[in-house]
Write a protein that holds these residues in place. Structure first.
Motif, PDB file in Angstrom:
ATOM      1  N   ALA A 270     -23.974  46.962   8.567  1.00  0.00           N
ATOM      2  CA  ALA A 270     -24.670  46.345   7.276  1.00  0.00           C
ATOM      3  C   ALA A 270     -26.094  46.795   7.139  1.00  0.00           C
ATOM      4  O   ALA A 270     -26.750  46.938   6.183  1.00  0.00           O
ATOM      5  CB  ALA A 270     -24.659  44.861   7.795  1.00  0.00           C
TER       6      ALA A 270
ATOM      7  N   LEU B 148     -12.836  41.089   0.780  1.00  0.00           N
ATOM      8  CA  LEU B 148     -14.400  41.250   0.729  1.00  0.00           C
ATOM      9  C   LEU B 148     -14.841  42.342  -0.317  1.00  0.00           C
ATOM     10  O   LEU B 148     -15.811  42.121  -1.007  1.00  0.00           O
ATOM     11  CB  LEU B 148     -15.056  41.510   2.097  1.00  0.00           C
TER      12      LEU B 148
ATOM     13  N   VAL C 113     -16.685  39.689  -2.815  1.00  0.00           N
ATOM     14  CA  VAL C 113     -17.946  39.590  -2.135  1.00  0.00           C
ATOM     15  C   VAL C 113     -18.935  40.908  -2.484  1.00  0.00           C
ATOM     16  O   VAL C 113     -19.944  40.830  -3.049  1.00  0.00           O
ATOM     17  CB  VAL C 113     -18.091  39.469  -0.620  1.00  0.00           C
ATOM     18  N   ALA C 114     -18.266  42.200  -2.126  1.00  0.00           N
ATOM     19  CA  ALA C 114     -19.049  43.384  -2.275  1.00  0.00           C
ATOM     20  C   ALA C 114     -19.468  43.591  -3.668  1.00  0.00           C
ATOM     21  O   ALA C 114     -20.632  43.978  -4.112  1.00  0.00           O
ATOM     22  CB  ALA C 114     -18.400  44.702  -2.197  1.00  0.00           C
TER      23      ALA C 114
ATOM     24  N   TYR D   3     -22.244  40.845  -4.549  1.00  0.00           N
ATOM     25  CA  TYR D   3     -23.382  40.603  -3.728  1.00  0.00           C
ATOM     26  C   TYR D   3     -23.921  41.995  -2.932  1.00  0.00           C
ATOM     27  O   TYR D   3     -24.930  41.999  -2.081  1.00  0.00           O
ATOM     28  CB  TYR D   3     -23.156  39.461  -2.828  1.00  0.00           C
ATOM     29  N   GLY D   4     -22.962  43.040  -3.079  1.00  0.00           N
ATOM     30  CA  GLY D   4     -23.215  44.112  -2.328  1.00  0.00           C
ATOM     31  C   GLY D   4     -22.583  44.259  -0.856  1.00  0.00           C
ATOM     32  O   GLY D   4     -22.111  43.508  -0.427  1.00  0.00           O
TER      33      GLY D   4
ATOM     34  N   ARG E  18     -23.629  45.305   2.174  1.00  0.00           N
ATOM     35  CA  ARG E  18     -24.256  44.733   3.139  1.00  0.00           C
ATOM     36  C   ARG E  18     -23.879  43.468   3.320  1.00  0.00           C
ATOM     37  O   ARG E  18     -23.594  42.828   4.636  1.00  0.00           O
ATOM     38  CB  ARG E  18     -25.677  44.962   3.125  1.00  0.00           C
ATOM     39  N   THR E  19     -23.874  42.555   2.367  1.00  0.00           N
ATOM     40  CA  THR E  19     -23.536  41.243   2.362  1.00  0.00           C
ATOM     41  C   THR E  19     -21.887  41.158   2.858  1.00  0.00           C
ATOM     42  O   THR E  19     -21.852  40.207   3.745  1.00  0.00           O
ATOM     43  CB  THR E  19     -23.683  40.536   1.136  1.00  0.00           C
ATOM     44  N   ALA E  20     -21.163  42.154   2.460  1.00  0.00           N
ATOM     45  CA  ALA E  20     -19.798  41.853   2.829  1.00  0.00           C
ATOM     46  C   ALA E  20     -19.588  42.385   4.216  1.00  0.00           C
ATOM     47  O   ALA E  20     -18.417  41.754   4.745  1.00  0.00           O
ATOM     48  CB  ALA E  20     -18.879  42.861   1.859  1.00  0.00           C
TER      49      ALA E  20
ATOM     50  N   VAL F 297     -21.716  41.597   6.495  1.00  0.00           N
ATOM     51  CA  VAL F 297     -22.170  40.533   7.454  1.00  0.00           C
ATOM     52  C   VAL F 297     -21.108  39.325   7.251  1.00  0.00           C
ATOM     53  O   VAL F 297     -20.984  38.740   8.362  1.00  0.00           O
ATOM     54  CB  VAL F 297     -23.635  40.222   6.826  1.00  0.00           C
ATOM     55  N   ALA F 298     -20.677  39.288   6.323  1.00  0.00           N
ATOM     56  CA  ALA F 298     -19.851  38.271   6.017  1.00  0.00           C
ATOM     57  C   ALA F 298     -18.374  38.410   7.154  1.00  0.00           C
ATOM     58  O   ALA F 298     -17.610  37.610   7.531  1.00  0.00           O
ATOM     59  CB  ALA F 298     -19.135  37.891   4.737  1.00  0.00           C
TER      60      ALA F 298
END
Length: 423
Positions: free
Chosen positions: A105, A165, A169-170, A173-174, A176-178, A180-181
């Motif tokens: 990330a 994700l 999510v990606a 939110y991008g 990197r956030t995915a 981390v999740a």
């Protein structure tokens, strides 16, 4: 991995106390966690390449590094998994997997990304030997295929979270956030680590008692046969994995090339993962009724994976959906059954059996990402997929050759009245 002991029938005795299945849950959770970094990065290939300024070729090399580290470290992973308390091994897997996802990330270039996947590859050297050790110590022989099917299901479950994700999510939110999740999964898996205790097992009694020169001669024949069969089956696993790993690692890219959107392809990857889990669990449960047929079932599944890949090469949404389910579910459905077959060859050596399987699986997986990326650039996605299908077909034929060698040796041994050996 070449020093092999005589074959005995698998009859592990259960330790006192709880049954084996809670501990199997801890082992499976760690196996899924170990694969999450590579599938998480692979599912987010396009946005990661864009945000971190990484070329497609370099990205494929980074994925290959993960699998290469796993394959090269299989021997070390076997020794670590055999010597440390099993909960400590599971703890190490989960922590390294979470660290790899967080490093990915933070990656702002190829060096950071490759470093993250190296850490993930180190974590992934441990699950198969740890699973083999646990199963050999805790799982009754009549449930061996079901237990190894659970381990195989972990490989099928690993792309599930990254696929979700990528689609949910990606996009908003991008990447990197995915990532981390995604790191939340190995962290949550830490809660199951204490369940992986093996405990003291009762002594096991060999199924045959042969002494003197006959036993020595029989042991020598068995060792040579086992080694040759293992070489063929390990090679088959590597070749077949080239195809199944291409389908899993590049699932979304192949799907978009077939006319699907990224979000739909990501959800399809998750669906294929669910089907793969169901196939492996069902196949494992059914195989325990006639475990001697496991290698033949493995061969059929490898063949279905090759055919599925060939279908995805047609580049239409319909052929992609049908072919992808065959390639991911059938093409990866054999892993648990092959582990059970190897454990029956190497009775009492669960960690060693897992290391053999791991070496084959991840050597093939190491070749796929970089090679597939290069071939795709040269001849396009359909041509690269067809080449992967041909490689999977070669794995099918190699698996069949190992079965024939095993059968022919059994007939010869019977004629010479060698000591009995149950496969």
């Amino acid at each position: 991995m070449s020093t092999l002991s005589p074959v005995r029938t698998v009859h592990p005795a259960l330790p006192e106390g709880r049954g084996p299945w809670p501990g199997m849950g801890a082992v499976v959770a760690a196996a899924v966690a170990a694969m999450t970094p590579v599938f998480g990065v692979a599912a987010l290939a396009t946005p990661i390449e864009r945000d971190a300024g990484i070329s497609g070729t370099t990205f494929g090399l980074a994925l290959s590094v993960f699998f290469a580290v796993t394959a090269a470290g299989s021997g070390v992973g076997r020794r670590v998994a055999a010597r440390l308390p099993l909960p400590a091994v599971l703890l190490l897997i989960d922590l390294l997997a979470a660290a790899a996802l967080l490093l990915a990330a933070l990656a702002d270039g190829p060096v950071w990304l490759i470093g993250a996947l190296v850490v993930g590859g180190v974590a992934n050297t441990l699950p198969q030997p740890a699973a083999g050790r646990y199963i050999a110590a805790r799982v009754p022989g009549h449930r061996l295929s079901l237990a190894t099917g659970l381990v195989g299901a972990a490989l099928g479950a690993a792309p599930l979270l990254p696929g979700l994700l990528a689609g949910l999510v990606a996009v908003p939110y991008g990447p990197r956030t995915a990532l981390v999740a995604a790191a939340a999964f190995p962290v949550l898996a830490l809660a199951a680590v204490p369940l992986g205790r093996i405990g003291p097992a009762r002594p096991r009694t060999p199924s045959t008692t042969v002494t003197g020169d006959d036993r020595a001669a029989g042991d020598a024949v068995r060792r040579r046969t086992i080694f040759r069969v293992l070489l063929l089956w390990t090679l088959a696993a590597g070749l077949a994995t080239v195809g199944s790993n291409a389908a899993a690692s590049y699932f979304i890219q192949i799907g978009t090339a077939s006319g699907l959107s990224t979000a739909v392809a990501g959800l399809m990857q998750s669906l294929a993962g669910i089907v793969a889990i169901a196939v492996r669990l069902t196949a494992g449960g059914l195989a325990d009724r006639a475990p001697r047929h496991n290698p033949v079932v493995v061969t059929v599944m490898m063949l279905s994976g090759a055919l599925g890949l060939a279908l995805t090469a047609f580049g239409t949404p319909v052929t992609f959906v049908i072919g992808a389910i065959l390639a991911v579910a059938g093409g990866w459905g054999w892993t648990g059954l092959l582990l059970a077959s190897v454990m029956r060859l190497l009775d009492g050596q669960g960690a060693r059996a897992g290391a053999w399987m791991q070496a084959g699986l991840f050597t093939g997986a190491a070749v796929t990402p970089f090679t597939f990326g290069v071939v795709t650039g040269a001849i396009g996605v359909p041509g690269a997929v067809l080449l992967a299908a041909a490689t999977a077909l070669a794995g099918t034929l190699t698996m069949a050759a190992g079965i024939l060698l095993r059968s022919r040796t059994r007939v010869t041994a019977s004629r010479r009245r060698a000591p009995a050996c149950r496969w």
